[in-house]
Design an enzyme around this catalytic site. Structure first.
Site, PDB file in Angstrom:
ATOM      1  CG  ASP A  29      -0.117   0.068   2.357  1.00 25.15           C
ATOM      2  OD1 ASP A  29       0.837  -0.704   2.590  1.00 25.15           O
ATOM      3  OD2 ASP A  29      -0.591   1.007   3.283  1.00 25.15           O
ATOM      4  CD  GLU A  30      -1.291   4.678   2.919  1.00 25.62           C
ATOM      5  OE1 GLU A  30      -2.171   5.491   3.159  1.00 25.62           O
ATOM      6  OE2 GLU A  30      -0.346   4.220   3.867  1.00 25.62           O
TER       7      GLU A  30
END
Length: 776
Positions: free
Chosen positions: A335-336
């Site tokens: 993620d991210e």
């Protein structure tokens, strides 16, 4: 005097005897609710200190189950029944008998049968027996000291709805000691959960010892300071750190295994790696220098995927992780991870070229590089007999072929993954982020990241959503996540997860047609006595006054509906004074048709609830017909356009339903004042929460019309675009002009065109959340 002493002694003995023979009734109104409970008219089984807990000889797991049950009974009653191994066919009386029954279909299912002579708990596996023990444990009153407990005669047939029933804990932002992790695991067991997702690495701290890379804990586990508040410019300048040795982690794994809980470790990659880069800067695209991050958020510096040493590092780390954690799954994050460094990194660009990674309409070459990284680590773990889980960002590119997707950005990622044939664990932030506030009234709550997930919202989750029957098979379970940017103590952890964990437990275990929130709250009151007895710091919002403010356009009124879970008396005022028993007593919904300062409170014998306060302000636009030419996001449309003229301003949480969220266009509202009306002012409000990709307005335009066809512009105001990437708060906008008369008012609230420089989403579209358009 002597006779008096004898009398006192006799009285004391009588009281003691009464205590010994006191009886307490058990019932099966537990959480999670069993699938099938059939009570008979037979006499109950009497549980006392003379009862035996029996298990088959040569079964070490059921022996341990028996010992757990004895401990659980002792917690409630102060007596611990003896345990005994019995041979096949051996009969025992006045006993709780544990056993295996291969005829039970579900491997975690059980049958609990109670007669006046004894109790049997049978499962297909020892796991199933353990869950039967949990049901029996929770059926006994939390406080039954010295009492004989009457267990109702009947039969329970039970099994879980989902095979994956998880809770998450982030120890990267804030570290929690080994003994608390065990306590957290005990909570999972109490709630019939079988998976602990342990988030071990972060930008702000690396928490697990890796022997081949000692600097990960020597350097990466310690940050020099921590930001104060929500990413202000102030720091506490206090060193902070901590990590688990491999031996400590193995001890925790064993502790969990004894309670039939699998620990899934998470090493988040290729982003959220600043702590690792601080220890080994050569693994970043720029070479540093880096520091263990003292702030919260998403950062541009990620692992350099073009560097062969980086990929070797990841494989080495995973080799040690799988030696510590025997779980089938390893969570590798995904993620991210901003792509900005990769775009300029010669090594990453060389990797893109060498691997033939191509951009298309949906994905950049750098997106493909992320997929390359995830797929390579997946293949490595597959070669070791393991499988990967990744956050739903792994759908942005070519999904690793055997990956299980954990859907956190709402449910859409999980739905898409299930439709593609991937197994999915639902953890949508709108239902399952326990770091979000659990009440809309946050003024007395400990500092949190924002958002709003009350216990009712958790309970309402159906992880399969609207998938068809074949796709539903890919939803293997659900989980709640607790991120700890603003959670610094174990007491705060407990406060955020309890009692929402109970609502999640019923989502995970109980069939949806058997769920009923009102019934759940009655059973929750029993379970909360266990929390209280065992010293947990649980939230009590469920006992607060529930308030619903509903617009009634026809009456031009706010209709206030009040309720409590126990039908306790409610009192209210309209002038801002705190209600007492002398105030108006609530008996039916209250219609408010003019400006008021509404307050309400529940008054029970043990004291008052938290006071509910709502300012309701009427202006010339309140409850007038309103049309939007550009609609809010489906996810954040809540009550629709009327929300903007309902007389009630939202607080600093965008997820409460008081705000409408727009993305991709300006807000344009046309308000019909009903007749020609003189006006000279328009005002509105916006939330700014840069960490959530929410920006304010960059301008207001007011136009008026007599026929809703031809509009003339009467005022324009430009507002500077926000550039502070850490900004969070409510912005108020106002525009005044010379008085004009008109029936229709058009208000354009201009959006910020893109997230600013330095933001993790730089250049991408921001949300704009608007509430309450006032016209005077």
């Amino acid at each position: 005097m002597r006779k008096l002493n004898h009398a006192l002694l006799a009285s004391a003995l009588a009281l003691a005897c009464a205590s010994c023979t006191a009886e307490k009734e058990a019932n099966y109104q537990v959480i999670p609710l069993p699938q099938e409970v059939s009570l008979t008219q037979g006499n109950p089984f009497k549980l006392n200190e003379n009862v035996l807990i029996a298990y088959p000889e040569n079964n070490a797991l059921l022996q341990r189950n028996a010992e757990f049950l004895s401990e659980y009974i002792q917690q409630a009653t102060n007596y611990a029944p003896k345990t005994k191994a019995i041979a096949a066919g051996e009969q025992v009386k006045n006993a709780i008998v544990l056993g295996l029954d291969p005829g039970i279909a579900n491997k975690e299912g059980y049958v609990l049968t109670t007669t006046p002579e004894g109790i049997s708990i049978n499962g297909q596996t020892e796991n199933g027996v353990f869950y039967g023990i949990q049901t029996l444990r929770k059926s006994i009153p939390a406080e039954a000291k010295g009492a004989t407990v009457l267990i109702p005669a009947g039969e329970i047939k039970d099994e879980p709805r989902f095979s994956y029933r998880g809770m998450h804990l982030d120890v990267g932002r804030h570290f929690f000691p080994k003994e608390f992790i065990k306590k957290y695991i005990d909570l999972l067991a109490l709630h019939n959960m079988n998976t602990f997702h342990w988030h071990l690495t972060e930008d702000q701290g690396w928490r697990i010892e890796i022997k081949k890379y000692p600097k990960l804990t020597e350097i990466g586990s310690q940050r020099s300071r921590t930001v104060i508040g929500r990413n202000t410019q102030e720091y506490d300048n206090t060193p902070y750190g901590g990590f688990y040795t491999q031996e400590e982690a193995k001890e925790i794994v064993k502790y969990a295994q004894e309670r039939y809980i699998t620990i899934i470790p998470e090493v988040d990659l290729p982003g959220h790696m600043l702590a690792a880069l601080a220890a080994y800067p050569e693994m970043g695209c720029t070479g540093g220098p880096y520091e263990v991050c003292p702030r919260w958020g998403v950062f541009e510096d990620v692992l350099c995927i073009g560097n062969d040493k980086t990929m070797q590092f990841l494989e080495d780390v995973m080799s040690e992780i799988i030696e510590i954690f025997p779980s089938e799954y390893v969570h590798i994050g995904g993620d991210e991870a901003p792509r900005t460094r990769w775009e300029k990194c010669p090594k990453c660009q060389a990797r893109i070229k060498a691997e033939g990674l191509k951009a298309d309409k949906k994905h950049t070459a750098e997106d493909r590089l992320q997929s390359y990284c995830m797929t390579r680590i997946e293949k490595f773990l597959n070669s070791k007999g393991r499988r990967i889980i990744g956050w739903d960002e792994i759908l942005e590119g070519d999904v690793a072929p055997n990956a299980t997707v954990m859907s956190w950005r709402g449910a859409s990622g999980g739905i898409e993954a299930a439709q593609m044939g991937h197994d999915v664990i639902m953890t949508p932030n709108t239902y399952c982020y326990f770091d979000y506030y659990q009440t809309a009234d946050t003024k007395d709550e400990p500092l949190g990241i924002g958002g709003y997930v009350p216990i009712e919202k958790v309970y309402s989750l159906d992880p399969t959503f609207d998938l068809n029957e074949e796709q539903k098979k890919h939803i293997i379970g659900a989980q709640a996540n607790l991120w700890t940017e603003y959670i610094t103590t174990t007491e705060h952890v407990e406060y955020m997860v309890l009692p929402r964990m109970a609502a999640l437990a019923e989502v995970q275990w109980t069939q949806p047609e058997k769920k009923d929130f009102k019934d759940f709250t009655k059973r929750l009151a029993r379970l909360m006595k266990f929390y209280q007895r065992d010293g947990f710091n649980y939230a009590k919002h469920v006992f607060d006054l529930k308030v619903d403010f509903t617009p009634d356009v026809a009456k031009k009124a706010v209709v206030v509906t009040l309720s409590t879970i126990d039908d306790a008396p409610i009192y209210y005022t309209l002038d801002g004074t705190e209600p007492t028993t002398a105030s108006l007593k609530y008996t039916e919904p209250v219609a408010i048709t003019e400006t008021a300062d509404f307050q309400a409170v529940v008054i029970r014998p043990e004291g008052k609830s938290k006071v509910v306060n709502k300012k309701i302000s009427f202006n010339k636009a309140t409850y007038c017909p309103i049309e939007l030419t550009f609609q809010p996001s489906e996810k954040y449309k809540f009550g629709g356009a009327i929300t903007l003229v309902d007389g009630m301003k939202g607080n600093d949480s965008y997820a409460t339903g008081a705000w409408l969220g727009f993305v991709g266009g300006d807000v344009e509202a046309i308000i019909d004042l009903g007749q020609e009306t003189e006006i000279k002012r328009v005002a509105t409000n916006a939330i700014v929460d840069m960490s959530a990709w929410i920006m304010g307005s960059t301008g207001l335009v007011v136009s008026v019309s007599d026929d809703n066809k031809e509009f003339r512009e009467v005022a324009v105001k430009d507002i500077p675009a926000e550039t502070n990437i850490d900004k969070k708060g409510v912005e108020n906008y106002e525009i005044t002009f010379d008085p004009v008369k008109a029936q229709y008012v058009k208000v354009v609230i201009k959006r910020s065109p893109a997230l600013p420089k330095g933001h993790a989403g730089e250049g991408k579209a921001a949300y704009m959340f608007i509430d309450e358009i006032e016209v005077d």
